[in-house]
Write a protein that holds these residues in place. Sequence first.
Motif, PDB file in Angstrom:
ATOM      1  N   ALA A 177       0.625  -1.258  -0.063  1.00  0.00           N
ATOM      2  CA  ALA A 177      -0.203   0.250  -0.050  1.00  0.00           C
ATOM      3  C   ALA A 177       1.484   1.437   0.200  1.00  0.00           C
ATOM      4  CB  ALA A 177      -0.947   0.198   1.232  1.00  0.00           C
ATOM      5  N   LEU A 178       1.956   0.955   0.757  1.00  0.00           N
ATOM      6  CA  LEU A 178       2.477   2.411   1.439  1.00  0.00           C
ATOM      7  C   LEU A 178       3.752   3.041  -0.823  1.00  0.00           C
ATOM      8  CD1 LEU A 178       4.184   1.404   4.002  1.00  0.00           C
ATOM      9  CD2 LEU A 178       2.806   3.480   3.526  1.00  0.00           C
ATOM     10  N   LEU A 179       3.428   1.904  -1.059  1.00  0.00           N
ATOM     11  CA  LEU A 179       4.843   1.638  -2.339  1.00  0.00           C
ATOM     12  C   LEU A 179       3.616   2.185  -3.499  1.00  0.00           C
ATOM     13  CD1 LEU A 179       7.388  -1.636  -2.607  1.00  0.00           C
ATOM     14  CD2 LEU A 179       7.471   1.034  -2.125  1.00  0.00           C
ATOM     15  N   SER A 180       2.190   1.439  -3.378  1.00  0.00           N
ATOM     16  CA  SER A 180       1.195   2.057  -4.435  1.00  0.00           C
ATOM     17  C   SER A 180       0.717   3.646  -4.276  1.00  0.00           C
ATOM     18  CB  SER A 180      -0.317   0.995  -3.731  1.00  0.00           C
ATOM     19  OG  SER A 180      -1.060   2.122  -4.842  1.00  0.00           O
ATOM     20  N   MET A 181       1.120   3.708  -2.752  1.00  0.00           N
ATOM     21  CA  MET A 181       1.058   5.894  -2.522  1.00  0.00           C
ATOM     22  C   MET A 181       2.319   6.269  -3.052  1.00  0.00           C
ATOM     23  SD  MET A 181      -0.949   7.714  -1.177  1.00  0.00           S
ATOM     24  CE  MET A 181      -1.915   7.739   0.201  1.00  0.00           C
ATOM     25  N   ASP A 182       3.720   5.812  -2.933  1.00  0.00           N
ATOM     26  CA  ASP A 182       4.572   6.374  -3.595  1.00  0.00           C
ATOM     27  C   ASP A 182       4.747   7.356  -5.079  1.00  0.00           C
ATOM     28  OD1 ASP A 182       7.334   7.361  -2.685  1.00  0.00           O
ATOM     29  OD2 ASP A 182       8.048   5.444  -3.942  1.00  0.00           O
ATOM     30  N   SER A 183       4.232   5.627  -5.694  1.00  0.00           N
ATOM     31  CA  SER A 183       4.057   5.622  -7.199  1.00  0.00           C
ATOM     32  C   SER A 183       3.041   6.993  -7.173  1.00  0.00           C
ATOM     33  CB  SER A 183       3.789   4.579  -7.644  1.00  0.00           C
ATOM     34  OG  SER A 183       3.870   3.618  -7.602  1.00  0.00           O
ATOM     35  N   PRO A 218      11.212   9.267   8.177  1.00  0.00           N
ATOM     36  CA  PRO A 218      12.221   8.972   8.151  1.00  0.00           C
ATOM     37  C   PRO A 218      12.345   6.935   7.429  1.00  0.00           C
ATOM     38  CG  PRO A 218      12.272   9.188  10.027  1.00  0.00           C
ATOM     39  CD  PRO A 218      11.015   9.618  10.039  1.00  0.00           C
ATOM     40  N   ASP A 219      11.194   6.740   8.157  1.00  0.00           N
ATOM     41  CA  ASP A 219      10.242   5.106   7.758  1.00  0.00           C
ATOM     42  C   ASP A 219      10.523   5.335   5.879  1.00  0.00           C
ATOM     43  OD1 ASP A 219      11.560   3.490   9.561  1.00  0.00           O
ATOM     44  OD2 ASP A 219       9.687   3.344  11.294  1.00  0.00           O
ATOM     45  N   PHE A 220       9.487   6.313   6.119  1.00  0.00           N
ATOM     46  CA  PHE A 220       8.577   6.338   4.664  1.00  0.00           C
ATOM     47  C   PHE A 220       9.437   7.031   3.698  1.00  0.00           C
ATOM     48  CE2 PHE A 220       6.154   8.158   1.168  1.00  0.00           C
ATOM     49  CZ  PHE A 220       5.092   7.323   0.699  1.00  0.00           C
ATOM     50  N   GLN A 221      11.262   7.620   3.934  1.00  0.00           N
ATOM     51  CA  GLN A 221      11.337   7.682   3.056  1.00  0.00           C
ATOM     52  C   GLN A 221      13.132   7.359   2.244  1.00  0.00           C
ATOM     53  OE1 GLN A 221      13.239  11.469   4.630  1.00  0.00           O
ATOM     54  NE2 GLN A 221      11.855  12.905   3.475  1.00  0.00           N
ATOM     55  N   ARG A 222      13.072   5.937   3.909  1.00  0.00           N
ATOM     56  CA  ARG A 222      13.982   4.831   3.582  1.00  0.00           C
ATOM     57  C   ARG A 222      12.676   3.750   2.467  1.00  0.00           C
ATOM     58  NH1 ARG A 222      15.368   0.746   7.317  1.00  0.00           N
ATOM     59  NH2 ARG A 222      13.672   1.279   8.255  1.00  0.00           N
ATOM     60  N   LEU A 223      11.763   4.148   2.381  1.00  0.00           N
ATOM     61  CA  LEU A 223      11.068   2.532   1.903  1.00  0.00           C
ATOM     62  C   LEU A 223      11.159   3.705  -0.092  1.00  0.00           C
ATOM     63  CD1 LEU A 223       9.677   0.568   1.608  1.00  0.00           C
ATOM     64  CD2 LEU A 223       7.329   2.130   1.725  1.00  0.00           C
ATOM     65  N   SER A 224      10.701   4.757  -0.035  1.00  0.00           N
ATOM     66  CA  SER A 224      10.675   5.656  -0.792  1.00  0.00           C
ATOM     67  C   SER A 224      12.361   5.009  -1.617  1.00  0.00           C
ATOM     68  CB  SER A 224      10.389   6.662  -0.908  1.00  0.00           C
ATOM     69  OG  SER A 224      10.234   7.112  -2.026  1.00  0.00           O
ATOM     70  N   THR A 225      13.097   5.706  -0.807  1.00  0.00           N
ATOM     71  CA  THR A 225      13.895   6.003  -1.806  1.00  0.00           C
ATOM     72  C   THR A 225      15.121   4.103  -2.083  1.00  0.00           C
ATOM     73  OG1 THR A 225      15.417   7.465  -0.303  1.00  0.00           O
ATOM     74  CG2 THR A 225      16.871   6.863  -1.808  1.00  0.00           C
ATOM     75  N   GLY A 226      14.608   3.388  -1.184  1.00  0.00           N
ATOM     76  CA  GLY A 226      14.763   2.515  -1.260  1.00  0.00           C
ATOM     77  C   GLY A 226      14.825   0.726  -2.701  1.00  0.00           C
ATOM     78  N   TRP A 227      13.141   2.208  -2.798  1.00  0.00           N
ATOM     79  CA  TRP A 227      11.984   1.079  -3.927  1.00  0.00           C
ATOM     80  C   TRP A 227      12.508   2.061  -5.484  1.00  0.00           C
ATOM     81  CZ3 TRP A 227       9.773  -3.053  -5.397  1.00  0.00           C
ATOM     82  CH2 TRP A 227       8.296  -2.601  -6.210  1.00  0.00           C
ATOM     83  N   SER A 228      13.219   3.035  -5.269  1.00  0.00           N
ATOM     84  CA  SER A 228      13.903   3.851  -6.739  1.00  0.00           C
ATOM     85  C   SER A 228      15.101   2.626  -6.857  1.00  0.00           C
ATOM     86  CB  SER A 228      14.661   5.315  -6.583  1.00  0.00           C
ATOM     87  OG  SER A 228      13.541   6.107  -6.472  1.00  0.00           O
ATOM     88  N   SER A 229      15.488   2.762  -5.933  1.00  0.00           N
ATOM     89  CA  SER A 229      17.214   1.527  -6.758  1.00  0.00           C
ATOM     90  C   SER A 229      16.459   0.214  -6.650  1.00  0.00           C
ATOM     91  CB  SER A 229      18.421   1.771  -5.302  1.00  0.00           C
ATOM     92  OG  SER A 229      17.832   2.575  -4.157  1.00  0.00           O
ATOM     93  N   ALA A 230      16.308  -0.063  -5.688  1.00  0.00           N
ATOM     94  CA  ALA A 230      15.675  -1.631  -6.340  1.00  0.00           C
ATOM     95  C   ALA A 230      15.161  -1.708  -7.943  1.00  0.00           C
ATOM     96  CB  ALA A 230      14.228  -2.337  -5.095  1.00  0.00           C
ATOM     97  N   LEU A 231      13.978  -0.230  -8.414  1.00  0.00           N
ATOM     98  CA  LEU A 231      13.526  -1.298  -9.282  1.00  0.00           C
ATOM     99  C   LEU A 231      14.345  -0.695  -9.993  1.00  0.00           C
ATOM    100  CD1 LEU A 231       9.751   1.470  -9.629  1.00  0.00           C
ATOM    101  CD2 LEU A 231      10.135  -1.284  -9.646  1.00  0.00           C
ATOM    102  N   ARG A 232      15.567   0.071  -9.662  1.00  0.00           N
ATOM    103  CA  ARG A 232      16.505   0.370 -10.773  1.00  0.00           C
ATOM    104  C   ARG A 232      16.863  -0.656 -11.389  1.00  0.00           C
ATOM    105  NH1 ARG A 232      18.065   3.886 -15.301  1.00  0.00           N
ATOM    106  NH2 ARG A 232      19.005   2.757 -16.237  1.00  0.00           N
ATOM    107  N   LYS A 233      17.295  -1.126 -10.019  1.00  0.00           N
ATOM    108  CA  LYS A 233      18.361  -2.355 -10.246  1.00  0.00           C
ATOM    109  C   LYS A 233      17.732  -3.627 -10.912  1.00  0.00           C
ATOM    110  CE  LYS A 233      20.443  -5.426  -6.541  1.00  0.00           C
ATOM    111  NZ  LYS A 233      20.004  -4.916  -5.002  1.00  0.00           N
ATOM    112  N   ALA A 234      16.507  -3.500 -11.126  1.00  0.00           N
ATOM    113  CA  ALA A 234      15.310  -4.456 -11.800  1.00  0.00           C
ATOM    114  C   ALA A 234      15.447  -4.001 -13.512  1.00  0.00           C
ATOM    115  CB  ALA A 234      14.203  -4.560 -10.812  1.00  0.00           C
TER     116      ALA A 234
END
Lengths: 249, 249
Positions: A177-183, A218-234
């Motif tokens: 849900a948080l990643l859905s919101m992030d997008s 900070p947790d949401f920011q960590r998720l948002s940044t982490g998701w960016s790099s994980a997507l880039r890696k994917a």
Amino acid sequence: MTYCVAIKLDAGMVFLSDTRTNAGLDNIAKFKKMFTWEVPNDRCITLMTAGNLAITQAVISLLQENIDHPENGLETILSAPSMFRIAELVGDAMQVVQTRYGPGMSQTGESTMSSILVGGQRAGGAHRLFHVYTAGNFIEATPETPYFQIGEHKYGKPILDRIITPETPLDVSVTAALLSMDSTLRSNLSVGMPLDLSVIETGKLKFAQNRRIEEFDPDFQRLSTGWSSALRKAFDEMLHLNITRQDPV
Amino acid sequence: MTYCVAIKLDAGMVFLSDTRTNAGLDNIAKFKKMFTWEVPNDRCITLMTAGNLAITQAVISLLQENIDHPENGLETILSAPSMFRIAELVGDAMQVVQTRYGPGMSQTGESTMSSILVGGQRAGGAHRLFHVYTAGNFIEATPETPYFQIGEHKYGKPILDRIITPETPLDVSVTAALLSMDSTLRSNLSVGMPLDLSVIETGKLKFAQNRRIEEFDPDFQRLSTGWSSALRKAFDEMLHLNITRQDPV
């Protein structure tokens, strides 16, 4: 605009909403769109709204008025015997408000379109999730369609489709849900922080989480940044498939 | 519906379109939406269409008629001296068609909304990309906004925003465009296979690729499956961030 998502799982329910409203691009404000009621060991209810703000605020106020004035003897979402009846009461309140303001708003060409997600659990009953429409009618989430979105739903839908089934655990669903919101936050300026999150565990009859996530959480920011790099890696992995190196025509 | 995306990079241009059209959900057909013209060492042009099919087909036919009948002495997209002039000719054709059919269609409440992406390179000029609107007016892609989408644009936008800059290599951009299409195909039933892909390398004045990707194209299927598992892996990494394990309220 708005983005709200509600997910019904075997393990419980997850609700997430943003707080930005706008009347035109030059008139942006912050309004709560998530409303929760908890009577420990009896019921917990979360309601989220999208659409015309005057309409949805009036619906919420009407539901709350009836709770605040038991002397009127009216059935309320805190006295109703089942989640189905609670959804009906929300639909009824929607009808009352639409009847009062709809004709005037139609005359000036304003949209009265509003939608409400309401879910929760009542002692002795199952946890259920409903989507109430402008006319007060509603549908219920099922195992085939275990989540509902209102507002700007497109950007945040793919991740939910890939992750959510009724068997998905609660913490996994909160992350989805948080990643859905992030997008959605990234792609639509009229959806904005802070967020409201509530989580209900099946059978507990109290909120497992019910909190605001602030802009620089900070947790949401960590998720948002982490998701960016994980997507880039994917994505980089996709380049190694070499599927684009075709012979020229 | 439709999904077309065109990307302008330093290294060249990428164009990708689907082929599904629908007049209501019960009337679905397959129509080409990408049209290409190549005069080796002189110019290559790709045009993609969205919106009312009768309108966009008439625009394409008008452009082609003028090419097929040089005896009429009319300027065509193959004789125009620059990409800017080509965009003007496409806009002019749009105006002619809108003027002919617009009033009748408006009377029956039909939408004449149409949009065209046209890009390419002409010998002696830069490669350029334009988005032509219903009124024949147009905008051009710039380094800040190096890509245009028409049709169902939301599902496929996030991946483009994360990957595409003017410096992105051509093969990386083709992959990004295909994944953008993959997300759209999954989420909107009215966007469908096969796809048309064309790729122009800067200064080459001929297509590097210009081909159809059929429904069971093994490379595209490999990409689609690979992307699903890579996304799932990326998501699983997010779970290890442990951001959802909050104390209960």
